[in-house]
Scaffold this motif. Structure first.
Motif, mmCIF file in Angstrom:
data_model
loop_
_atom_site.group_PDB
_atom_site.id
_atom_site.type_symbol
_atom_site.label_atom_id
_atom_site.label_comp_id
_atom_site.label_asym_id
_atom_site.label_seq_id
_atom_site.Cartn_x
_atom_site.Cartn_y
_atom_site.Cartn_z
ATOM 1 N N ASN A 50 0.869 -1.379 -0.030
ATOM 2 C CA ASN A 50 0.055 0.092 -0.127
ATOM 3 C C ASN A 50 0.753 1.350 0.050
ATOM 4 O O ASN A 50 0.522 2.342 0.696
ATOM 5 C CB ASN A 50 -0.904 0.021 1.255
ATOM 6 C CG ASN A 50 -1.664 -1.306 1.236
ATOM 7 O OD1 ASN A 50 -2.478 -1.612 0.415
ATOM 8 N ND2 ASN A 50 -1.734 -1.968 2.407
ATOM 9 N N SER A 100 1.918 1.803 -4.902
ATOM 10 C CA SER A 100 1.851 0.363 -5.088
ATOM 11 C C SER A 100 1.212 0.033 -6.454
ATOM 12 O O SER A 100 1.656 -1.052 -6.892
ATOM 13 C CB SER A 100 1.061 -0.312 -3.912
ATOM 14 O OG SER A 100 2.299 -0.311 -2.986
ATOM 15 N N TRP A 101 0.018 0.487 -6.703
ATOM 16 C CA TRP A 101 -0.786 -0.125 -7.795
ATOM 17 C C TRP A 101 -0.017 0.490 -9.046
ATOM 18 O O TRP A 101 -0.209 -0.191 -9.886
ATOM 19 C CB TRP A 101 -2.038 0.984 -7.644
ATOM 20 C CG TRP A 101 -2.962 0.613 -8.821
ATOM 21 C CD1 TRP A 101 -3.731 -0.382 -9.111
ATOM 22 C CD2 TRP A 101 -2.980 1.336 -10.240
ATOM 23 N NE1 TRP A 101 -4.454 -0.592 -10.340
ATOM 24 C CE2 TRP A 101 -4.049 0.636 -11.153
ATOM 25 C CE3 TRP A 101 -2.814 2.493 -10.580
ATOM 26 C CZ2 TRP A 101 -4.329 1.240 -12.166
ATOM 27 C CZ3 TRP A 101 -3.078 3.260 -11.887
ATOM 28 C CH2 TRP A 101 -3.693 2.364 -12.567
ATOM 29 N N THR A 113 3.086 -2.147 -8.930
ATOM 30 C CA THR A 113 2.917 -3.615 -9.050
ATOM 31 C C THR A 113 1.562 -3.932 -9.625
ATOM 32 O O THR A 113 1.360 -5.210 -9.737
ATOM 33 C CB THR A 113 2.931 -4.202 -7.786
ATOM 34 O OG1 THR A 113 1.739 -3.513 -6.963
ATOM 35 C CG2 THR A 113 4.179 -3.623 -6.938
ATOM 36 N N HIS A 114 0.571 -2.971 -10.066
ATOM 37 C CA HIS A 114 -0.463 -3.058 -10.563
ATOM 38 C C HIS A 114 -1.427 -3.778 -9.585
ATOM 39 O O HIS A 114 -2.473 -4.691 -9.902
ATOM 40 C CB HIS A 114 -0.444 -3.943 -11.941
ATOM 41 C CG HIS A 114 0.091 -3.241 -13.082
ATOM 42 N ND1 HIS A 114 0.445 -3.711 -14.318
ATOM 43 C CD2 HIS A 114 0.819 -1.881 -13.009
ATOM 44 C CE1 HIS A 114 1.095 -2.568 -14.885
ATOM 45 N NE2 HIS A 114 1.436 -1.887 -14.256
ATOM 46 N N ALA A 115 -1.194 -3.860 -8.304
ATOM 47 C CA ALA A 115 -1.823 -3.965 -7.171
ATOM 48 C C ALA A 115 -1.878 -2.883 -6.181
ATOM 49 O O ALA A 115 -0.796 -2.743 -5.651
ATOM 50 C CB ALA A 115 -1.458 -5.460 -6.535
ATOM 51 N N TYR A 116 -3.202 -2.546 -5.453
ATOM 52 C CA TYR A 116 -2.995 -1.796 -4.375
ATOM 53 C C TYR A 116 -2.280 -2.320 -3.281
ATOM 54 O O TYR A 116 -1.725 -1.434 -2.447
ATOM 55 C CB TYR A 116 -4.439 -1.342 -3.959
ATOM 56 C CG TYR A 116 -5.167 -0.372 -4.947
ATOM 57 C CD1 TYR A 116 -4.666 0.929 -5.276
ATOM 58 C CD2 TYR A 116 -6.020 -0.830 -5.919
ATOM 59 C CE1 TYR A 116 -5.441 1.600 -6.256
ATOM 60 C CE2 TYR A 116 -6.936 -0.068 -6.618
ATOM 61 C CZ TYR A 116 -6.506 0.987 -6.940
ATOM 62 O OH TYR A 116 -7.296 2.018 -7.865
ATOM 63 N N ASP A 117 -2.197 -3.399 -2.984
ATOM 64 C CA ASP A 117 -1.548 -3.949 -1.532
ATOM 65 C C ASP A 117 0.062 -4.574 -2.158
ATOM 66 O O ASP A 117 0.271 -5.551 -1.501
ATOM 67 C CB ASP A 117 -2.554 -4.999 -1.166
ATOM 68 C CG ASP A 117 -2.584 -6.266 -1.964
ATOM 69 O OD1 ASP A 117 -2.442 -6.041 -3.070
ATOM 70 O OD2 ASP A 117 -3.226 -7.217 -1.606
ATOM 71 N N GLY A 118 0.405 -4.264 -3.332
ATOM 72 C CA GLY A 118 1.635 -4.661 -3.770
ATOM 73 C C GLY A 118 2.771 -4.455 -3.015
ATOM 74 O O GLY A 118 2.602 -3.142 -2.450
#
Length: 478
Positions: free
Chosen positions: A270, A297-298, A301-306
């Motif tokens: 995050n 992070s998004w 890593t293309h993910a909000y919790d990356g």
């Protein structure tokens, strides 16, 4: 900061490479721009394109010459200032540089004279072929140089024998993990550099004349600006996508560089998107931080919790200087979004029919003339400073790559370079300014035999731009 031989050698190489990269960044795109102009001349028979080619080829010739002059001294520095680097990497990088000479340089040398001086001697189709070969040569040159530089960022296909890197797999060496994205990102950056330089110079030429001036005086500048802005509008978003893909590669192969780019000290999920901050390397924190939660992070890593790595994961002596990497990256990105804004604004003005008469837009486009150069330079600062303290990432430290030379010797050569570069590039810039001030000749100033001349070519030839010319007879498309 101690100005010893190491620091002075780094400053000297940074100075020469920063000067040099300005010219290839322009000529790589300009060569393809010339090929596009000549193709349109062959396709349409419109003398406007040939007139524009004759103008921009002069700019190309001066810029190409300055690029060659500024690039020669860098190869000498590998021996004089960075002999230990040359000894370590010579078996791998030496052949790559040789391939650049054997393919790109020889190709450019073989056809450059024809492109510059041979149009009246070799015919239209052969001249167009020569222009395309020069454009291909610039792309091949970028291919080999970026391959070598990318290997220094993400080494692959090598083994260490007797303290030296030796090749094991040439395919892995050339197409090392970071090369495809870095090559695409750099070439697109060169094209956008040329696009905004052409658009900005054309806008300046239009601002010098009233919008109701004779069409013959405005046609060349309008066509150049329109073509350049169409290219920018389409390809700036593509460059942003390429940059995103390149960022994913940096996260995988150079996580410490990425942590410095983001000013991220703690490994975390995050991670926020830091728009601004003052990194404090001593306290390992950021001051005056302005950030958007989770977006970092998004993006990375293309993910909000990356999970994004932090600088505290590595010892202090393994970290790059955070402050210049952090800010140079943000300046590059800001320039990219300014380019995107100009492109979208141009689409709106085309729809309104005021693209060439809106003086606020023309002024903004003129101000953006050097934007591509700035983006390329700050992108290189991010890449090269970000891999410190290594000159070959993870294998050879910069401090271990310098030659055993004295600080006084490096100081003397650096001072000489500054004086010589100021003299040579001062005159070169002055001549370029004179060319740009004159601008493309009005179409009516082309010799009479060119106005009605039909190029010898296998292309379809509509009558665009030739109606009403002396001796012109409408020709059906082939």
């Amino acid at each position: 900061m101690e100005f010893d031989a190491l620091m002075l050698s780094r400053i000297q190489f940074a100075f020469t490479v920063a000067f040099h990269i300005i010219f290839p960044a322009f000529t790589i795109g300009l060569a393809s721009w010339l090929a596009a102009l000549e193709f349109n001349w062959l396709r349409t028979g419109n003398p406007l394109y040939r007139n524009l080619f004759r103008f921009w080829v002069k700019v190309f010739a001066v810029s190409f010459g300055l690029g060659v002059v500024s690039g020669i001294v860098m190869s000498y520095q590998f021996g004089t200032n960075w002999s230990r680097y040359s000894e370590f990497t010579g078996n791998v990088l030496g052949p790559l540089i040789a391939y650049e000479v054997f393919t790109a340089f020889f190709l450019e040398a073989a056809f450059l004279g024809i492109m510059l001086f041979g149009w009246e001697r070799v015919g239209d189709r052969l001249h167009f072929f020569a222009t395309c070969m020069v454009a291909l040569g610039t792309l091949l040159s970028a291919f080999w140089i970026l391959s070598a530089n990318s290997w220094m960022q993400t080494p692959a296909g090598y083994a260490i024998e007797n303290g030296k890197a030796v090749p094991v797999d040439w395919f892995s060496i050339i197409f090392n993990p970071s090369f495809p994205y870095r090559y695409a990102h750099m070439v697109m950056g060169c094209y956008l550099t040329t696009a905004f330089a052409v658009a900005g110079m054309s806008a300046w030429m239009l601002l010098r004349h009233p919008h109701d001036a004779p069409e013959a005086k405005l046609a060349g500048s309008r066509r150049s600006m329109s073509m350049a802005l169409w290219f920018a509008t389409i390809f700036v978003p593509i460059q942003i996508v390429i940059g995103d893909l390149h960022g994913l590669g940096v996260l995988e192969y150079q996580p410490t560089k990425l942590a410095a780019i983001e000013g991220n000290w703690e490994t975390q999920a995050n991670m926020p998107l830091r728009l601004f901050a003052i990194p404090d390397e001593e306290a390992e924190t950021n001051h005056y931080e302005i950030a958007i939660p989770k977006i970092g992070s998004w993006i990375l890593t293309h993910a909000y919790d990356g999970v994004v790595p932090g600088l505290k994961d590595v010892p202090r002596d393994e970290r790059p200087p955070v402050w210049p990497v952090f800010f140079s990256f943000r300046i590059m990105v800001a320039i990219g979004f300014a380019m995107l804004g100009i492109g979208l604004w141009s689409v709106y003005l085309r729809w309104k029919g005021t693209l060439f008469t809106n003086r606020t837009f023309l002024t903004a486009t003129m101000i953006m003339t050097p934007s591509g150069f700035g983006a390329v330079l700050f992108g290189w600062f991010t890449a090269e400073i970000g891999r410190q303290p290594y000159v070959v990432y993870g294998l050879l430290r910069t401090a271990d790559a310098v030659s055993p030379v004295s600080a006084g010797a490096v100081t003397a050569s650096l001072a000489t370079f500054v004086v010589v570069y100021a003299f040579v590039f001062g005159f070169g810039s002055y001549y370029l300014a004179k060319l740009l001030r004159r601008g493309p000749d009005p179409v009516e100033d082309i010799r009479g035999d060119d106005l009605g001349k039909k190029p010898k070519r296998p292309f379809s030839v509509p009558d665009e731009g030739l109606e009403g010319r002396p001796g012109h007879k409408p020709q059906p498309a082939e």
